[in-house]
Design a protein around this motif. Structure first.
Motif, PDB file in Angstrom:
ATOM      1  N   ARG A 150       1.056  -1.200   0.029  1.00  0.00           N
ATOM      2  CA  ARG A 150      -0.015  -0.614  -0.268  1.00  0.00           C
ATOM      3  C   ARG A 150       0.849   1.401  -0.155  1.00  0.00           C
ATOM      4  N   LYS A 151       2.176   1.385  -0.019  1.00  0.00           N
ATOM      5  CA  LYS A 151       2.697   2.306  -0.173  1.00  0.00           C
ATOM      6  C   LYS A 151       2.937   2.675  -1.561  1.00  0.00           C
ATOM      7  N   LYS A 152       2.649   4.190  -1.818  1.00  0.00           N
ATOM      8  CA  LYS A 152       2.349   5.141  -2.647  1.00  0.00           C
ATOM      9  C   LYS A 152       3.790   5.729  -3.216  1.00  0.00           C
ATOM     10  N   VAL A 153       3.507   5.518  -3.997  1.00  0.00           N
ATOM     11  CA  VAL A 153       4.929   6.193  -4.905  1.00  0.00           C
ATOM     12  C   VAL A 153       4.518   6.610  -6.726  1.00  0.00           C
ATOM     13  N   ILE A 154       5.335   7.033  -6.968  1.00  0.00           N
ATOM     14  CA  ILE A 154       5.453   8.058  -8.139  1.00  0.00           C
ATOM     15  C   ILE A 154       6.222   7.658  -9.264  1.00  0.00           C
ATOM     16  N   ILE A 155       6.295   7.641 -10.146  1.00  0.00           N
ATOM     17  CA  ILE A 155       7.089   6.990 -10.970  1.00  0.00           C
ATOM     18  C   ILE A 155       7.738   8.210 -12.435  1.00  0.00           C
ATOM     19  N   LEU A 156       8.543   8.848 -12.230  1.00  0.00           N
ATOM     20  CA  LEU A 156       9.091  10.187 -13.283  1.00  0.00           C
ATOM     21  C   LEU A 156       9.743  10.220 -13.884  1.00  0.00           C
ATOM     22  N   VAL A 189       1.825  19.443 -11.418  1.00  0.00           N
ATOM     23  CA  VAL A 189       1.466  20.067 -11.573  1.00  0.00           C
ATOM     24  C   VAL A 189       0.002  19.524 -13.194  1.00  0.00           C
ATOM     25  N   ASP A 190      -0.832  20.290 -12.746  1.00  0.00           N
ATOM     26  CA  ASP A 190      -1.809  19.436 -14.570  1.00  0.00           C
ATOM     27  C   ASP A 190      -1.289  20.730 -15.236  1.00  0.00           C
ATOM     28  N   LEU A 191      -0.619  19.675 -16.769  1.00  0.00           N
ATOM     29  CA  LEU A 191      -0.018  19.708 -17.876  1.00  0.00           C
ATOM     30  C   LEU A 191      -1.055  21.024 -18.935  1.00  0.00           C
ATOM     31  N   SER A 192      -2.584  20.455 -18.624  1.00  0.00           N
ATOM     32  CA  SER A 192      -3.466  21.276 -19.706  1.00  0.00           C
ATOM     33  C   SER A 192      -3.585  22.572 -19.102  1.00  0.00           C
ATOM     34  N   GLN A 193      -2.997  23.249 -17.684  1.00  0.00           N
ATOM     35  CA  GLN A 193      -2.788  24.624 -18.000  1.00  0.00           C
ATOM     36  C   GLN A 193      -1.262  25.289 -18.241  1.00  0.00           C
ATOM     37  N   SER A 194      -1.353  26.658 -18.441  1.00  0.00           N
ATOM     38  CA  SER A 194      -0.235  26.861 -19.022  1.00  0.00           C
ATOM     39  C   SER A 194       0.782  27.085 -17.328  1.00  0.00           C
ATOM     40  N   GLN A 195       2.011  27.018 -17.889  1.00  0.00           N
ATOM     41  CA  GLN A 195       2.934  27.022 -16.775  1.00  0.00           C
ATOM     42  C   GLN A 195       3.920  29.012 -16.597  1.00  0.00           C
ATOM     43  N   ASP A 196       3.672  29.256 -16.098  1.00  0.00           N
ATOM     44  CA  ASP A 196       4.237  30.487 -15.751  1.00  0.00           C
ATOM     45  C   ASP A 196       5.665  30.549 -15.338  1.00  0.00           C
ATOM     46  N   LEU A 197       6.775  30.491 -15.706  1.00  0.00           N
ATOM     47  CA  LEU A 197       8.157  30.123 -15.098  1.00  0.00           C
ATOM     48  C   LEU A 197       8.739  31.448 -15.375  1.00  0.00           C
ATOM     49  N   LYS A 198       9.429  31.544 -14.033  1.00  0.00           N
ATOM     50  CA  LYS A 198      10.626  32.837 -14.435  1.00  0.00           C
ATOM     51  C   LYS A 198      11.695  32.317 -15.668  1.00  0.00           C
ATOM     52  N   GLU A 199      12.156  33.283 -16.756  1.00  0.00           N
ATOM     53  CA  GLU A 199      12.921  32.273 -17.600  1.00  0.00           C
ATOM     54  C   GLU A 199      14.065  33.108 -16.932  1.00  0.00           C
ATOM     55  N   SER A 200      15.030  33.728 -15.755  1.00  0.00           N
ATOM     56  CA  SER A 200      15.802  33.966 -15.246  1.00  0.00           C
ATOM     57  C   SER A 200      16.227  33.361 -13.916  1.00  0.00           C
ATOM     58  N   ASP A 201      15.083  31.693 -13.517  1.00  0.00           N
ATOM     59  CA  ASP A 201      15.671  31.541 -12.756  1.00  0.00           C
ATOM     60  C   ASP A 201      15.565  30.052 -13.303  1.00  0.00           C
ATOM     61  N   PHE A 202      16.508  29.185 -12.403  1.00  0.00           N
ATOM     62  CA  PHE A 202      16.668  27.699 -12.105  1.00  0.00           C
ATOM     63  C   PHE A 202      15.447  27.067 -12.634  1.00  0.00           C
ATOM     64  N   HIS A 203      15.086  26.054 -13.357  1.00  0.00           N
ATOM     65  CA  HIS A 203      13.774  24.089 -13.117  1.00  0.00           C
ATOM     66  C   HIS A 203      14.380  23.260 -13.245  1.00  0.00           C
ATOM     67  N   ASP A 204      13.892  22.873 -12.646  1.00  0.00           N
ATOM     68  CA  ASP A 204      13.704  20.957 -12.752  1.00  0.00           C
ATOM     69  C   ASP A 204      12.301  20.798 -12.853  1.00  0.00           C
ATOM     70  N   ILE A 205      12.082  19.867 -14.047  1.00  0.00           N
ATOM     71  CA  ILE A 205      10.814  19.326 -14.654  1.00  0.00           C
ATOM     72  C   ILE A 205      11.415  17.815 -14.854  1.00  0.00           C
ATOM     73  N   ASP A 206      10.458  17.202 -14.087  1.00  0.00           N
ATOM     74  CA  ASP A 206      10.103  15.902 -15.240  1.00  0.00           C
ATOM     75  C   ASP A 206       8.720  15.189 -14.813  1.00  0.00           C
ATOM     76  N   ILE A 207       8.467  14.075 -15.655  1.00  0.00           N
ATOM     77  CA  ILE A 207       7.378  14.181 -16.951  1.00  0.00           C
ATOM     78  C   ILE A 207       7.018  12.834 -15.575  1.00  0.00           C
ATOM     79  N   VAL A 208       5.554  13.283 -15.203  1.00  0.00           N
ATOM     80  CA  VAL A 208       5.085  12.068 -13.969  1.00  0.00           C
ATOM     81  C   VAL A 208       4.005  11.197 -15.167  1.00  0.00           C
ATOM     82  N   ILE A 209       5.128   9.749 -14.959  1.00  0.00           N
ATOM     83  CA  ILE A 209       4.796   8.538 -15.689  1.00  0.00           C
ATOM     84  C   ILE A 209       3.891   7.842 -15.343  1.00  0.00           C
ATOM     85  N   ASP A 210       3.604   7.487 -14.074  1.00  0.00           N
ATOM     86  CA  ASP A 210       2.571   6.759 -13.229  1.00  0.00           C
ATOM     87  C   ASP A 210       2.569   7.112 -12.192  1.00  0.00           C
ATOM     88  N   ARG A 211       1.699   6.949 -11.705  1.00  0.00           N
ATOM     89  CA  ARG A 211       1.108   7.098 -10.046  1.00  0.00           C
ATOM     90  C   ARG A 211       0.743   5.809  -9.648  1.00  0.00           C
TER      91      ARG A 211
END
Length: 848
Positions: A150-156, A189-211
């Motif tokens: 019953r452990k919850k796991v996200i694969i990214l 985050v939900d990809l159907s909604q736009s994401q306003d990311l600051k261009e001057s900041d460092f960012h990490d993006i991971d695809i959520v493959i499965d939960r």
């Protein structure tokens, strides 16, 4: 009936150097000691005859091209040798001078460690230092299924790591590929909604493959999700599992890569850890661990990039049980054995059968070599110790440990004084190891003077009766009882001698007696030691190997005293203060370091008499007629020396897998000079004849030349009468080199108030030669000088006025002054191992 010749090495008509056509039968599979005074012919028989013939037979099996090179070797001057097994020579001469060689590489332990780290080491990211695990998709699935039910796991799948930008194009691409969620800067985050990311900041993006929730029946779905995650993550995926307070990420990869730092690494190989390879060596110091001193700097500096580790950053990132390979070899053999046992207990239970097979092959040879190093008396030396800093005795025992670890059988081992540098209590350990070699089916020949080794041997061959032309004969052979009953043998006299404490009457002095006091010595394993040395005495520093004798005397006292004489401050020395230097005018260090690495230096040049001899040749009638000056008779001058060998007498041939070979010069036949120079004679002798002349003969030959006779007489008094004037410096033993240095100092008529420091001056000496040496040292003291010697030999210790015993053991268990006083007081108190040894030595000698 079996042919009895199979049980012996039979030597007939040996005439090498001073051997007088001797016949010898040495038993197989036994410990044979070859003994006799210095220059009696021991090395001529053991190394220049027996081993030389064994080497020649080995070389006969090489390719025809290689054999052609060796055909120029002069065979041993012997009629016949039969029953000779393959020979292995373990001499004290340090053949390995490479600064890259260490105790670990000499014993082959480093090669095994490189294999072990390449196979079982865990690579860590060189940036974030997190462990990296290379796993298959199936292993990753099994890892997730092993989590609690019953452990919850996200694969990214990581696609952007610590990069600036708004990354709109990347997010749109993920959405077009059918994914509905992504984790942006740690937030899903939900990809159907736009994401306003600051261009001057460092960012990490991971695809959520499965939960998913871990439970039965998810195997197929989980495998599909992992395959997809690895595909989009270029071989890397993230498994994030829910904890009580947050989500915990674990980066998993089918390749060695750090998803967090976006760094990839090659699979570790044995060459990854080699400081002799460009793949493994630190690029800043090229694998030396130090930056060589420049013209402006006096000492080397530890490499700032690798901090002395020698290997590059990636090699240092691979670890076993939290240690990199450079950290592992920065320990002693006993310490590594403990670490190895802990690692095996804690980690081998999780290994698969293939891993276990690898470990089963690597651990036994590693363990055996480590155990032999500890047993043979090198338990106090770290494995990364450079080979060129080892003493002759340490170097020899290290090689012996390597051979023992290889479990060779059916060989003939020839050893040159293996007890050199050993305390008497450590000789028993050495004898056990030599006996073990015997039991493994090997024959052992030992050139040795040590009484305990002689007594423990199966067979004794005593050569002599004296040195040089008065030696080269078999005085007596057989068992111990046979030898001690032979009154012609100097060895017999030494074995039968009764040793007593030598007392020198104290000269009355007004006021306090002068002494040298070094306070607070803390170098290496020294524990805040205060050393008090009475001056104008013969003082002996004793203790087991590695207890701190050299650290105290050679590495602290000597440089401190030199700095005092120059009125300099030494910030690199670890001591508090030095008192009493005003009672001394100078210090002379007489160690066993070679006189020179080339064959051009020899006793005649080192003692300064060669210049006088060249002048004598320049004054001859033929020299005056031809216009020859003294320069003509120098083997460094082009006009007089042999052009083919440049005055060396030999030609060096470097062998890739063997020690360098020295072949006689084809032109001059080892005479060094050209024919025109050799035509000049002084009293019927050419300049080459003089170089070949032993000291004993030279004393008589130059009897009418006071300058020469004085020097030669001192060499003779020190027991070097057998030595040729032109013996190349690189062919002298450490003991011979040390006595030549002492002779040079004596010739200069040292003024009183000189401190002579000697490092094991009795090494390599027969009991009869030790008496000669002690009489010379006694004369120095009587002239108002002070003598301080590091020594193990009881015969020398008993002759001292004062002794200081360090211990109680070697390494970290040493570094303390256990006792100090006269030899008599210390032998009675038996505080340390030296006191007990002296007491036993005196008792045994008086009850023979």
């Amino acid at each position: 009936m079996q042919d009895q010749s199979d049980n012996y090495i039979r030597i007939r008509g040996a005439r090498t150097h001073n051997l007088k056509n001797i016949n010898v039968d040495l038993p197989h599979l036994q410990l044979t000691v070859i003994t006799g005074v210095s220059g009696s012919g021991k090395s001529s028989l053991a190394f220049d005859t027996i081993h030389s013939e064994g080497q020649r037979r080995f070389l006969e099996n090489l390719s025809p091209g290689t054999r052609q090179i060796f055909s120029q070797m002069q065979p041993a001057d012997v009629d016949q040798i039969s029953g000779l097994p393959p020979t292995i020579s373990i001499e004290q001469t340090q053949r390995v001078h490479s600064r890259r060689s260490t105790l670990a590489t000499m014993t082959e332990l480093y090669d095994y460690f490189r294999l072990l780290f390449a196979q079982r080491g865990t690579v860590h990211c060189t940036q974030c230092h997190q462990p990296l695990h290379q796993q298959s998709a199936e292993q990753i699935v099994d890892l997730i299924l092993a989590l609690e039910d019953r452990k919850k796991v996200i694969i990214l799948s990581p696609v952007i790591t610590a990069k600036k930008g708004d990354h709109t194009a990347v997010l749109n691409k993920i959405a077009k590929e059918g994914f509905v969620r992504a984790r942006v800067d740690g937030v899903v985050v939900d990809l159907s909604q736009s994401q306003d990311l600051k261009e001057s900041d460092f960012h990490d993006i991971d695809i959520v493959i499965d939960r998913i929730i871990v439970k039965e029946g998810i195997d197929a779905r989980l495998k599909e999700s992992i395959d997809l995650a690895l595909k989009h993550g270029d071989g890397v995926c993230i498994v994030s599992q829910e904890t009580e307070t947050c989500w915990s990420d674990r980066f998993l990869s089918t390749r060695l890569a750090c998803g967090k730092c976006q760094l990839s690494f090659p699979d570790p190989e044995p060459r990854t850890f080699s400081f002799n390879s460009p793949y493994g060596a630190c690029p800043n110091c090229q694998g030396l661990g130090v930056i060589e001193a420049s013209n402006h700097e006096k000492i080397e500096q530890v490499c700032p990039e690798c901090q002395g580790a020698r290997i590059n950053e990636y090699g240092r990132s691979v670890k076993l049980k939290g240690q990199s390979i450079d950290q592992l070899v920065d320990q002693t053999a006993p310490e590594i054995l403990v670490w190895l046992n802990d690692w095996e207990r804690s980690e081998l239970t999780s290994h698969n059968s293939q891993d276990q097979e690898i470990v089963d092959q690597l651990l036994p040879p590693i363990r055996s070599r480590l155990k032999y190093l500890a047993e043979i008396g090198l338990n106090y030396i770290k494995l990364n110790r450079p080979a060129h800093t080892l003493s002759g005795g340490e170097h020899q025992r290290a090689r012996l440990a390597s051979f023992l670890g290889a479990e060779t059988t059916g060989a003939c081992y020839i050893l040159d004084e293996p007890t050199a540098g050993l305390h008497a209590n450590e000789t028993e350990k050495l004898l056990k190891i030599l006996k073990r070699l015997n039991q493994a089916g090997n024959t052992i020949l030992v050139v040795e003077h040590d009484h305990d080794v002689i007594k423990a041997s199966d067979y004794i061959l005593d050569l002599g009766p004296q040195a040089g032309e008065q030696g080269g004969e078999v005085v007596v052979s057989g068992c111990y009882q046979d030898v001690i009953q032979n009154h012609r043998s100097f060895t017999s006299r030494a074995l039968n001698a009764e040793y007593e404490i030598k007392s020198r009457p104290d000269t009355p002095q007004s006021g306090a007696k002068p002494e040298l006091v070094l306070k607070g010595a803390k170098l290496n394993n020294l524990k805040n030691v205060t050393l008090k040395i009475p001056l104008q005495k013969l003082v002996c520093i004793t203790g087991v190997s590695g207890c701190g004798k050299s650290s105290l005397v050679l590495e602290t006292l000597v440089p401190a005293l030199k700095a005092e004489f120059k009125s300099e401050s030494r910030q690199d020395l670890e001591y508090d203060s030095l008192e009493g230097s005003e009672f001394l005018q100078q210090i002379k260090i007489i160690d066993q370091a070679p006189l020179g690495q080339s064959g051009r230096s020899n006793p005649a040049t080192y003692c300064g008499i060669w210049d006088e001899i060249r002048k004598l040749f320049a004054k001859t009638k033929l020299s005056r007629m031809r216009g020859y000056t003294a320069r003509r008779f120098s083997f460094n001058a082009k006009e007089g020396r042999c052009k083919h060998c440049h005055g060396q007498g030999y030609r060096r041939v470097d062998m890739q897998f063997l020690p360098p070979l020295y072949l006689p010069c084809e032109k001059c036949k080892t005479k060094r000079f050209n024919q025109q120079t050799l035509a000049v004679k002084y009293r019927g002798k050419s300049v080459s004849d003089i170089l070949d002349m032993p000291v004993d003969e030279a004393v008589v030959f130059f009897d009418q030349i006071p300058k020469l006779k004085k020097v030669l007489q001192v060499l003779k008094e020190l027991g070097l009468g057998y030595l040729a004037l032109g013996q190349p410096a690189n062919m002298l033993s450490g003991g011979e080199a040390q006595r030549i240095k002492l002779a040079t100092e004596l010739i200069s008529n040292p003024t009183a108030m000189t401190l002579f420091v000697l490092d094991e001056p009795t090494r390599g000496l027969h009991a009869a030669d030790i008496d000669c040496l002690l009489s010379v040292l006694d004369r120095l003291v009587q002239e108002g000088n002070s003598v301080l010697m590091i020594e193990h030999h009881p015969q020398a210790i008993l002759a001292a006025d004062w002794m200081i015993d360090l211990g109680p053991e070697g390494g970290e268990s040493g570094g303390i002054i256990l006792d100090e006083g006269t030899p008599e007081e210390i032998s009675v108190r038996k505080t340390g191992q030296t006191g007990q040894m002296l007491n036993d030595f005196i008792s045994n000698s008086t009850h023979r």
